[in-house]
Write a protein that holds these residues in place. Structure first.
Motif, PDB file in Angstrom:
ATOM      1  N   ALA A 172     -53.624 -21.715 -19.709  1.00 56.58           N
ATOM      2  CA  ALA A 172     -52.717 -20.715 -19.166  1.00 56.58           C
ATOM      3  C   ALA A 172     -52.015 -19.941 -20.262  1.00 56.58           C
ATOM      4  O   ALA A 172     -51.256 -19.032 -19.989  1.00 56.58           O
ATOM      5  CB  ALA A 172     -51.680 -21.378 -18.258  1.00 56.58           C
ATOM      6  N   GLY A 173     -52.219 -20.315 -21.528  1.00 55.44           N
ATOM      7  CA  GLY A 173     -51.661 -19.554 -22.623  1.00 55.44           C
ATOM      8  C   GLY A 173     -52.316 -18.184 -22.703  1.00 55.44           C
ATOM      9  O   GLY A 173     -53.468 -18.008 -22.320  1.00 55.44           O
ATOM     10  N   PHE A 174     -51.574 -17.190 -23.193  1.00 57.45           N
ATOM     11  CA  PHE A 174     -52.167 -15.866 -23.314  1.00 57.45           C
ATOM     12  C   PHE A 174     -51.779 -15.256 -24.650  1.00 57.45           C
ATOM     13  O   PHE A 174     -50.755 -15.586 -25.244  1.00 57.45           O
ATOM     14  CB  PHE A 174     -51.770 -14.964 -22.141  1.00 57.45           C
ATOM     15  N   TYR A 175     -52.640 -14.351 -25.117  1.00 58.28           N
ATOM     16  CA  TYR A 175     -52.518 -13.767 -26.441  1.00 58.28           C
ATOM     17  C   TYR A 175     -52.549 -12.243 -26.298  1.00 58.28           C
ATOM     18  O   TYR A 175     -53.479 -11.698 -25.711  1.00 58.28           O
ATOM     19  CB  TYR A 175     -53.649 -14.241 -27.349  1.00 58.28           C
ATOM     20  N   VAL A 176     -51.543 -11.585 -26.831  1.00 66.82           N
ATOM     21  CA  VAL A 176     -51.377 -10.151 -26.618  1.00 66.82           C
ATOM     22  C   VAL A 176     -51.517  -9.407 -27.940  1.00 66.82           C
ATOM     23  O   VAL A 176     -50.782  -9.673 -28.897  1.00 66.82           O
ATOM     24  CB  VAL A 176     -50.015  -9.843 -25.984  1.00 66.82           C
ATOM     25  N   ARG A 177     -52.479  -8.513 -28.003  1.00 69.76           N
ATOM     26  CA  ARG A 177     -52.697  -7.651 -29.157  1.00 69.76           C
ATOM     27  C   ARG A 177     -52.671  -8.430 -30.475  1.00 69.76           C
ATOM     28  O   ARG A 177     -51.975  -8.061 -31.422  1.00 69.76           O
ATOM     29  CB  ARG A 177     -51.682  -6.516 -29.164  1.00 69.76           C
ATOM     30  N   GLY A 178     -53.415  -9.530 -30.522  1.00 71.11           N
ATOM     31  CA  GLY A 178     -53.581 -10.282 -31.750  1.00 71.11           C
ATOM     32  C   GLY A 178     -52.489 -11.277 -32.050  1.00 71.11           C
ATOM     33  O   GLY A 178     -52.568 -12.008 -33.043  1.00 71.11           O
ATOM     34  N   GLY A 179     -51.453 -11.338 -31.232  1.00 76.66           N
ATOM     35  CA  GLY A 179     -50.359 -12.271 -31.470  1.00 76.66           C
ATOM     36  C   GLY A 179     -50.671 -13.658 -30.960  1.00 76.66           C
ATOM     37  O   GLY A 179     -51.566 -13.862 -30.128  1.00 76.66           O
ATOM     38  N   GLY A 180     -49.932 -14.650 -31.442  1.00 80.04           N
ATOM     39  CA  GLY A 180     -50.114 -16.026 -31.003  1.00 80.04           C
ATOM     40  C   GLY A 180     -49.431 -16.297 -29.681  1.00 80.04           C
ATOM     41  O   GLY A 180     -48.667 -15.471 -29.166  1.00 80.04           O
ATOM     42  N   ALA A 181     -49.693 -17.481 -29.131  1.00 86.20           N
ATOM     43  CA  ALA A 181     -49.118 -17.844 -27.834  1.00 86.20           C
ATOM     44  C   ALA A 181     -47.597 -17.932 -27.890  1.00 86.20           C
ATOM     45  O   ALA A 181     -46.920 -17.733 -26.880  1.00 86.20           O
ATOM     46  CB  ALA A 181     -49.709 -19.171 -27.364  1.00 86.20           C
ATOM     47  N   ASP A 182     -47.032 -18.256 -29.069  1.00 83.29           N
ATOM     48  CA  ASP A 182     -45.583 -18.369 -29.179  1.00 83.29           C
ATOM     49  C   ASP A 182     -44.908 -17.022 -29.376  1.00 83.29           C
ATOM     50  O   ASP A 182     -43.676 -16.934 -29.355  1.00 83.29           O
ATOM     51  CB  ASP A 182     -45.217 -19.277 -30.359  1.00 83.29           C
ATOM     52  N   GLN A 183     -45.692 -15.950 -29.564  1.00 78.12           N
ATOM     53  CA  GLN A 183     -45.109 -14.640 -29.820  1.00 78.12           C
ATOM     54  C   GLN A 183     -44.866 -13.841 -28.547  1.00 78.12           C
ATOM     55  O   GLN A 183     -44.611 -12.637 -28.594  1.00 78.12           O
ATOM     56  CB  GLN A 183     -46.005 -13.856 -30.782  1.00 78.12           C
ATOM     57  N   ASN A 184     -44.944 -14.518 -27.390  1.00 79.99           N
ATOM     58  CA  ASN A 184     -44.655 -13.882 -26.107  1.00 79.99           C
ATOM     59  C   ASN A 184     -43.308 -14.378 -25.607  1.00 79.99           C
ATOM     60  O   ASN A 184     -43.102 -15.584 -25.443  1.00 79.99           O
ATOM     61  CB  ASN A 184     -45.743 -14.225 -25.083  1.00 79.99           C
ATOM     62  N   LEU A 185     -42.392 -13.459 -25.365  1.00 80.93           N
ATOM     63  CA  LEU A 185     -41.094 -13.809 -24.790  1.00 80.93           C
ATOM     64  C   LEU A 185     -41.251 -13.897 -23.276  1.00 80.93           C
ATOM     65  O   LEU A 185     -41.422 -12.882 -22.599  1.00 80.93           O
ATOM     66  CB  LEU A 185     -40.042 -12.770 -25.162  1.00 80.93           C
ATOM     67  N   ILE A 186     -41.221 -15.107 -22.743  1.00 80.03           N
ATOM     68  CA  ILE A 186     -41.366 -15.337 -21.307  1.00 80.03           C
ATOM     69  C   ILE A 186     -39.984 -15.646 -20.747  1.00 80.03           C
ATOM     70  O   ILE A 186     -39.364 -16.647 -21.120  1.00 80.03           O
ATOM     71  CB  ILE A 186     -42.333 -16.499 -21.025  1.00 80.03           C
ATOM     72  N   ILE A 187     -39.473 -14.777 -19.887  1.00 81.51           N
ATOM     73  CA  ILE A 187     -38.125 -14.954 -19.357  1.00 81.51           C
ATOM     74  C   ILE A 187     -38.154 -14.930 -17.830  1.00 81.51           C
ATOM     75  O   ILE A 187     -38.836 -14.127 -17.205  1.00 81.51           O
ATOM     76  CB  ILE A 187     -37.152 -13.889 -19.894  1.00 81.51           C
TER      77      ILE A 187
END
Length: 810
Positions: free
Chosen positions: A166-181
């Motif tokens: 269920a992890g996702f990667y946006v424009r080359g960033g890692g899974a931890d680089q997504n701010l999920i709020i």
């Protein structure tokens, strides 16, 4: 105090208060859903006379300031609702609240008007994805479990980590680089069942928005994306119940009024029953052994309306996963468990200073915990035990203001501060009767992250709009201060009314990191802060694109290109792991667990192009998405300092999503009928590292005869991530049968995951053949052809109600 705040915000943009020959008046209010009083987010409001407009903010509020007019027209339009048109005389300040009627389809005479307002070519923001909640519920999913993150992975620029993740990667960033709020609270682990499902229950969500670039200044703290989700407030007029039963889990949502039209609540829960189903099977197959897995999550929300000026909200989420087992053989018992969970709580206060100035204050708690333990016992004696714990807890305070000085300006400003508390603990114990081999290591780290921001969405010229923003962020930890300015700008120029060219730049900083030696996104990954020795991550992203609306076809098309640079990205050194536990001279003393020595810092870059054609409403809806991208990293201490592709680098990514509604003629409810849906995805295989060859080499064994040697096995590897897994592709299909019953609407859903039984790779391993002894590469796949069935019932009044034609009102 109120006058001081109003004056400060006004002074920042004096140009918007230039003296005009005509006196100005303000129209403001809230937009609600008729029948529930649910506040609607992002409702477009168009004013044909000036070819301009605005949208409601995250709390349903809008404000429009214009010169006095004898007649002005306001058109309120929202996907899934019948449009409303108001014609008024503007000779004074007006408070105008709107109740929008849910509608299965727009009135024919308003189809064109509605879609014109929602055009992608008319907004300043680019690189934004919003998907209607109903579309999320219509798309087929693994085992029938509707999954917000899985749907987002079908959009261009958003990639999945692998099968069952269920992890996702946006424009080359890692899974931890997504701010999920979720309601302003950050969520640090967003999945259930080892990554197979996300923890967000669609029945409790009101809106889902993902921003991939051109970030407004109000967002910060991550490099690659912002996933902003908001929960429903709860029906203020009547009790409403929705329940569902699937193969792996069941769910229940209850909402209703506490005081009619003043206060409401929402409670939603979901739990799997995998443990109850497999426990008898495990017990029968393994005498004396037990085991199982379960997850659950709960959402709750309460709100109270004190009038036009003040509203309060309390919301929370709590979820947990646990895997456990116990194997017994004679007197030996080996047991273990793996558990993790998130908890969030948010208290918010909306205050309306006047018709132009709106504020929100949020107090936020977020808590993530992970615990794994195992024990090997013989009788009452413990032969070996292992316990590992990690966690992060946040206490935050956030203040935001929205100011509408004129139709050309939409000003937002605010500040935030978050206290982070990180805990890492590893404990290994051997033999209860002896201290030999006992190890106790622990680290506690703290940090304070703060920011202040200001942004203005400004219509410079009739065809040119821009969002200017500046964010100052600060992080303090262990005596070290980091101050980082973060400029942001987005601009849009309309070549024609339905065609716009857009560009953006965003500078982002990230002060907390997820370090992992797996690349899969397992819950054993470790959250850590920036330190005196490890600087915060930083990214700079440029993007440009074209947005085109095809009005008659109800289609929006966008093409975007992006280029992103990342610095101070963290990763594990070769062979390192934070689970490595070593003995020390004083075995029983609690020691500092130094994770910094196991990580290294590097840089990365990503660039690519994205194409999207989307239809959000209508009998046939869905989208076609394509991404072409490259992502590489460079660490001095990894891969001999040479660049290498990220594991989630994916050259080509294609997604086709279609939803077709076949309905019986029932214009009163629009519920009876059949919904067909299907998805097809294709992606280049992940990049991994594999051994090229294996060999045995002699090593001298100390303390033995000088001529005696011990041979150990070794492997020679490719360059890091130089091997590509097989391409991933899959077809899913679903069909829903809706029926209006006496007390509500019943839905049966039949779906098939992986229709043509594609064996997509989950991981590879190397083994030797029994005949020749040569090494061969083997592939493990997870999900074959997988059918599922689910049942959903939404209790509601179904008495036929005639929908009258909507016209202009005085």
């Amino acid at each position: 105090m109120k006058k001081i705040i109003v004056f400060c915000f006004s002074a920042l943009f004096l140009s918007s208060f230039a003296q005009l020959p005509n006196q100005k008046f303000t129209i403001s209010g809230y937009v609600n859903e008729n029948g529930s009083k649910e506040l609607l987010v992002g409702v477009p409001i168009n004013i044909p006379e000036i070819k301009n407009g605005t949208t409601t903010n995250p709390f349903g509020f809008y404000s429009i300031t214009l010169p006095a007019m004898d007649s002005i027209t306001l058109i309120f339009s929202y996907i899934g609702y019948s449009p409303i048109v108001k014609r008024i005389k503007l000779d004074k300040d007006i408070s105008l609240n709107i109740d929008m009627e849910p509608s299965a389809k727009f009135m024919k005479e308003f189809e064109v008007v509605a879609e014109r307002i929602a055009k992608a070519s008319q907004t300043t923001q680019m690189s934004k994805i919003d998907i209607p909640i109903q579309q999320i519920k219509d798309i087929p999913a693994l085992l029938g479990e509707k999954d917000v993150l899985k749907i987002l992975q079908l959009m261009p620029g958003v990639q999945k980590g692998g099968e069952g993740s269920a992890g996702f990667y946006v424009r080359g960033g890692g899974a931890d680089q997504n701010l999920i709020i979720l309601d302003d609270a950050p969520v640090y682990n967003a999945f259930h069942l080892f990554g197979f499902f996300s923890l967000f229950n669609g029945d409790a969500l009101k809106s889902v928005e993902l921003i991939k670039g051109g970030f407004p200044a109000r967002y910060g703290g991550r490099l690659s994306s912002v996933l902003d989700m908001r929960m429903k407030e709860g029906n203020k007029e009547k009790i409403q119940v929705e329940c569902g039963i699937g193969i792996v889990a069941s769910r229940l949502t209850i909402e209703g009024p506490i005081l009619k039209n003043k206060s409401s609540f929402l409670i939603s829960g979901r739990r799997t029953y995998i443990d109850a189903l497999i426990a008898p099977i495990i017990a029968a197959a393994n005498s004396g052994s037990t085991g199982g897995y379960y997850f659950y999550d709960y959402n709750a929300k309460f709100n109270y309306d004190f009038g036009e000026k003040n509203r309060v909200y309390l919301s929370g989420y709590f979820g947990k996963d646990k895997f456990y087992f116990k194997n017994k053989f004679e007197e030996n018992v080996f047991s273990g468990s793996l558990g993790w969970g998130n908890a969030t709580a948010t208290a918010r206060w909306n205050h309306l200073f006047n018709s132009k100035l709106f504020s929100n204050t949020s107090a936020i708690l977020s808590d993530y915990k992970f615990l794994t333990k195992s024990e090997d016992k013989e009788g009452q004696n413990s032969l070996f035990s292992l316990k590992y714990y990690s966690g992060i807890r946040d206490y935050g305070l956030k203040y935001d203001m929205d100011y509408h000085p004129s139709i050309k300006h939409y000003i937002r400003g605010g500040l935030m501060s978050t206290y982070h508390h990180f805990t890492i603990q590893a404990l290994t114990q051997r033999d209860n009767n002896s201290s030999d081999g006992n190890i106790n290591k622990k680290t506690t780290t703290e940090g304070v992250e703060s920011a202040v921001y200001l942004e203005d969405d400004y219509k410079i010229l009739p065809k040119l709009k821009a969002n200017f923003g500046l964010r100052f962020s600060h992080f303090y930890t262990d005596g070290k201060n980091y101050f980082k300015p973060e400029p942001r700008i987005s601009a849009s120029y309309n070549i024609r009314e339905d065609l716009a060219v857009k560009a953006s730049y965003a500078d982002m900083n990230q002060y907390i990191h997820l370090i992992s030696n797996t690349g899969v996104g397992l819950p054993t990954d470790l959250w850590v802060p920036a330190t005196k020795n490890l600087s915060p991550q930083n990214s700079k992203q440029w993007a440009t694109g074209v947005a085109k609306d095809f009005l008659k076809q109800n289609l929006a098309v966008s093409i975007e290109g992006y280029y992103k640079l990342m610095d101070h990205v963290l990763g594990f050194k070769e062979g390192a792991s934070f689970l490595d536990v070593e003995s020390s001279p004083d075995q029983n003393e609690t020691q500092s667990f130094n994770w910094e020595k196991n990580v290294t810092s590097g840089k990365g870059g990503s660039y690519g192009a994205e194409f999207l054609i989307q239809r959000k409403s209508g009998k046939l809806s869905g989208w076609i998405g394509y991404t072409l991208s490259w992502t590489q990293f460079q660490f001095d201490s990894l891969n001999f300092g040479k660049k290498f592709y990220a594991k989630y680098d994916r050259r080509h990514d294609v997604s086709l999503v279609g939803i077709y509604k076949v309905r019986k003629e029932n214009t009163d409810t629009g519920e009876d009928g059949i919904t067909l849906s299907g998805t097809w995805v294709y992606g280049t295989g992940n990049a991994i590292t594999l051994p090229l060859s294996s060999f045995a080499a002699p090593t001298h064994s100390p303390g033995t005869n000088q001529n005696q040697w011990v041979y150990d096995g070794y492997s020679e590897y490719t360059d890091k991530n130089a091997f590509r897994m097989a391409p991933y592709h899959r077809l899913d299909f679903g069909i829903q049968f809706h029926k209006t019953k006496k007390h509500g609407v019943r839905t049966w859903e039949l779906s098939v995951y992986n229709v043509y039984n594609r064996k997509n790779p989950y991981f590879y391993y190397i083994t030797s053949t029994s005949t020749t002894g040569s090494n061969v590469l083997k592939q493990i796949s997870l999900f074959p052809f997988l059918p599922s069935v689910s049942y959903n019932f939404k209790f509601m009044k179904t008495k036929a109600k005639k929908i009258e034609k909507i016209g202009y009102e005085q």
